[in-house]
Structures are given as C-alpha cells and as structure tokens.
Design an enzyme around this catalytic site. Structure first.
Site, PDB file in Angstrom:
ATOM      1  N   TYR A   1      27.793 -22.290   5.289  1.00 47.12           N
ATOM      2  CA  TYR A   1      27.303 -23.179   6.565  1.00 47.12           C
ATOM      3  C   TYR A   1      27.775 -24.433   6.530  1.00 47.12           C
ATOM      4  CZ  TYR A   1      23.813 -25.709   9.237  1.00 47.12           C
ATOM      5  OH  TYR A   1      22.863 -26.620   9.840  1.00 47.12           O
TER       6      TYR A   1
ATOM      7  N   HIS B   1      12.949 -22.564   6.073  1.00 48.57           N
ATOM      8  CA  HIS B   1      13.270 -23.694   5.034  1.00 48.57           C
ATOM      9  C   HIS B   1      11.951 -23.812   4.354  1.00 48.57           C
ATOM     10  CE1 HIS B   1      16.452 -24.618   7.892  1.00 48.57           C
ATOM     11  NE2 HIS B   1      16.980 -24.931   6.651  1.00 48.57           N
TER      12      HIS B   1
HETATM   13  O1  GFB Z   1      14.356 -26.307   3.098  1.00 49.62           O
HETATM   14  P1  GFB Z   1      15.136 -25.740   1.859  1.00 49.62           P
HETATM   15  O2  GFB Z   1      14.970 -24.310   1.665  1.00 49.62           O
HETATM   16  O3  GFB Z   1      16.770 -25.862   1.775  1.00 49.62           O
HETATM   17  O4  GFB Z   1      14.369 -26.516   0.579  1.00 49.62           O
HETATM   18  P2  GFB Z   1      17.840 -26.987   1.245  1.00 49.62           P
HETATM   19  C1  GFB Z   1      14.985 -25.603  -0.980  1.00 49.62           C
HETATM   20  C2  GFB Z   1      13.982 -26.472  -1.779  1.00 49.62           C
HETATM   21  O5  GFB Z   1      12.581 -26.248  -1.739  1.00 49.62           O
HETATM   22  C3  GFB Z   1      14.434 -25.815  -3.013  1.00 49.62           C
HETATM   23  C4  GFB Z   1      12.057 -25.579  -2.733  1.00 49.62           C
HETATM   24  O6  GFB Z   1      14.202 -27.012  -3.952  1.00 49.62           O
HETATM   25  C5  GFB Z   1      13.421 -24.983  -3.405  1.00 49.62           C
HETATM   26  O7  GFB Z   1      13.192 -24.363  -4.889  1.00 49.62           O
HETATM   27  N1  GFB Z   1      11.072 -24.509  -2.351  1.00 49.62           N
HETATM   28  C6  GFB Z   1       9.867 -24.122  -2.964  1.00 49.62           C
HETATM   29  C7  GFB Z   1      11.321 -23.558  -1.436  1.00 49.62           C
HETATM   30  N2  GFB Z   1       9.219 -23.241  -2.264  1.00 49.62           N
HETATM   31  C8  GFB Z   1      10.009 -22.980  -1.296  1.00 49.62           C
HETATM   32  C9  GFB Z   1       9.884 -22.002  -0.503  1.00 49.62           C
HETATM   33  O8  GFB Z   1       8.763 -21.181  -0.373  1.00 49.62           O
HETATM   34  N3  GFB Z   1      10.753 -21.682   0.498  1.00 49.62           N
HETATM   35  C10 GFB Z   1      12.225 -22.324   0.361  1.00 49.62           C
HETATM   36  N4  GFB Z   1      13.105 -22.196   1.339  1.00 49.62           N
HETATM   37  N5  GFB Z   1      12.223 -23.386  -0.304  1.00 49.62           N
HETATM   38  C11 GFB Z   1      19.133 -26.457   2.991  1.00 49.62           C
HETATM   39  C12 GFB Z   1      20.375 -25.670   3.530  1.00 49.62           C
HETATM   40  O9  GFB Z   1      19.010 -26.764   1.768  1.00 49.62           O
HETATM   41  O10 GFB Z   1      18.998 -27.761   3.721  1.00 49.62           O
HETATM   42  C13 GFB Z   1      20.458 -25.452   4.802  1.00 49.62           C
HETATM   43  O11 GFB Z   1      20.213 -24.428   2.744  1.00 49.62           O
HETATM   44  C14 GFB Z   1      19.905 -26.292   5.961  1.00 49.62           C
HETATM   45  O12 GFB Z   1      21.659 -25.060   5.050  1.00 49.62           O
HETATM   46  C15 GFB Z   1      18.858 -27.413   5.392  1.00 49.62           C
HETATM   47  O13 GFB Z   1      21.002 -27.151   6.332  1.00 49.62           O
HETATM   48  C16 GFB Z   1      19.041 -28.802   6.119  1.00 49.62           C
HETATM   49  O14 GFB Z   1      17.107 -28.388   1.560  1.00 49.62           O
HETATM   50  O15 GFB Z   1      17.653 -26.814  -0.108  1.00 49.62           O
END
Ligand code: GFB
Length: 300
Positions: A143, A186
C-alpha cells in the site's frame, strides 16, 4: 462546475456528501448549486480497468476531482495482502491520474496516508519532505509504495503539465461510516465490533463464563487519529481555497496517543471496565510510531 469524488461510497466520501448536501447518487438535496458533485462507487466504474476509466472521465468531463478510492485496510489486512494492496492501488491511481489529465482536470485532491512514511525516519515528527526518505514499514509496504508513486506522479504532472494535483496526508481516520469488518478493519472500528460481540455474549453467560475484552498487540504503539468528518471539511477547504495554489503535499493530523490509551477511551464509551481488557501480545503491533507534523498546513 462538475466535481468527481472517487471512493464516494467510502467513509470520507460519505462525510463529504453529508457536508455538500448531495446523497450518494449525486442527487442535489438542496437548490441547484454552483458545484455539481458525483460520488463514484466501484459499481459505477471499475477504477482498475484503464479503458473503463478513460471512457468514464471522457464522457463526463469533470472540472475537479477528489480522489479517495483505494484498496485500504488495517494492519492485519495489509500484512496478509501486500501483493493485492500494491497491485490494486497502483492500477487505480495510474488510471485516475491519466484520465484526470487527459480529460482536462486541472485541480484535484489526492489522498495519501501517514502510514506510507519511513518505518525508521531520520527524525520525529516527520514532515512532507520525508515521504520517500527510506523504506516504509514492511507490514504495509504494498500500500505504502503504491501511494508514494501517487505522490510522485502528482508532482510530475504539476511540474510538467501545470496541474494543481494536491496530495493530502491524513493520519489514522475513524468515524461513523468506517469499515467495521472484523478481519480488514482499522484499530478503532475493529475493537468496537469485536468488543460489541463479546459484550453480547457475556450478557448471556454466567459470571464464571464471562470472557475478557482482547486488545491485540502490546498497546504501546503510538498513533495519531483524525475524525473523518474533520478531514472531509479540510479536503473541501483545500480544493476550493485559492490560497492553497502550489501548496504541494500537506499533512493533516492531531496529537499522538498510545493504542492502549485510545482503547481505554473506546472501552469507556462502550461501558467496558478497564480491568476487563486483556492484551494478546501474540498479535503484531505493526509500526511502533509514525508521528507526523501538520506545521505546514497550520501556516495557511
Ligand atoms: O489501524 P490499524 O489496524 O493500522 O492499527 P496501523 C493497528 C494497531 O492497533 C496495531 C492494534 O498496533 C494493532 O496491534 N490493534 C489492537 C488492532 N486491536 C486491534 C484490532 O482489533 N484491529 C486492528 N486492526 N488493530 C495502518 C496501515 O497501519 O494505518 C494502513 O496498515 C492504513 O495502510 C492506516 O494506511 C492509516 O495504524 O498499524
């Protein structure tokens, strides 16, 4: 004046439609306006199909564009799908940019993300000059590189073809039209959905069988969060604001917090006791920090 919003059925696209008073099918809820918005969903035009995109843009002759459409997802969707995240986003961005230019669109907003930034930058907070400084975090490099190429191409078109293709760089967005899919979402919508289901189960269970609310990772990574309707307002302000002519990429962000602290906020709103939250440290933390600064935007 005709304005195309790609990704019109996504979270930010819906926020924009609520601000400008058009419903998702572009029907003007108010009197005839100076701007006529079209909210494009993938059902109306497959942005991965170059011929279809060129045909659509040529037939509709838009004056401006807000390009939000992308294959997006949270950390775990990116980790399991970097090939698709790169391939789909590079096609979407290349087709939309080429069709924008060939159909005569001179001004537009193109959406990047703070997660495309270097995993190990030379300094924090990062600014607009650092996007290509070093490799992004491996968890979402597909991405990230696709979006970095979008920034490069916007810059090339602006330099060689005198366009105004402005890249806006939001941090982690959230809001009511978010994607709550348990696998792809997310962080904020992910825990809201997962914890809601857990809460329903616990209501039916006796005290002995009530389960805790799991937060993935260590909770220590740092993130900046931006409410999607606020980002939508900013997009419209930059699109229609002459003072932003020649601005180049701009970061749109808020103050930083830990994943754990934000999870406690969500728990409070959902009526979940902090002591009922447990960490699953087997799950990835992803990038530990991606702090960016909106100093440039503040100067406008
Ligand atoms: O929003 P998120 O999935 O993406 O956040 P990123 C991930 C963080 O939240 C990690 C914690 O530290 C995960 O361990 N987390 C805790 C969880 N519980 C959960 C859960 O139930 N679901 C998820 N998803 N995370 C993204 C990029 O990174 O940032 C994308 O991968 C996108 O491309 C976005 O651009 C803005 O912030 O890590």
């Amino acid at each position: 004046m005709k304005i195309l919003v790609t990704g019109g059925s996504g979270m930010v696209g819906k926020c924009i439609s609520e601000i400008v008073g058009f419903d998702i099918n572009g029907n003007d809820k108010a009197l005839k306006r100076v701007y006529n918005y079209t909210f494009l969903s993938s059902k109306m035009c497959n942005l991965k199909d170059r011929d279809a995109v060129l045909k659509y843009f040529n037939e509709n002759k838009f004056d401006m564009i807000i390009h939000l459409a992308a294959e997006v997802g949270g950390l775990f969707k990116n980790m399991s799908g970097n090939i698709k995240m790169f391939s789909n986003n590079i096609k979407i961005n290349e087709n939309v940019l080429e069709a924008s230019y060939l159909s005569g669109i001179k001004r537009g907003i193109f959406c990047l993300s703070s997660c495309i930034y270097p995993a190990i930058p030379s300094k924090f907070p990062m600014d607009e000059t650092m996007i290509h400084e070093s490799p992004p975090h491996p968890s979402n490099e597909g991405y990230a590189y696709a979006k970095r190429m979008l920034e490069l191409q916007c810059r090339q078109y602006n330099k060689d073809q005198n366009t105004e293709y402005i890249c806006l760089i939001p941090v982690n967005l959230y809001g009511k039209h978010d994607n709550f899919n348990l696998m792809d979402s997310h962080f904020i919508p992910g825990i809201m959905h997962r914890w809601h289901l857990q809460k329903q189960k616990n209501k039916l269970a006796c005290d002995l069988h009530k389960e805790k609310y799991v937060l993935y990772g260590t909770g220590t990574p740092l993130r900046q969060f931006l409410y999607a309707p606020d980002f939508a307002k900013l997009i419209l302000e930059v699109l229609h604001g002459d003072e932003y002519m020649g601005a180049g990429p701009m970061i749109c962000c808020n103050r930083e917090t830990t994943i754990h602290a934000m999870a406690l906020n969500v728990a409070h709103v959902m009526g979940i006791k902090h002591e009922d939250i447990v960490l699953d440290e087997r799950k990835s933390d992803g990038c530990m920090r991606k702090t960016v600064s909106n100093m440039k935007l503040q100067h406008y």
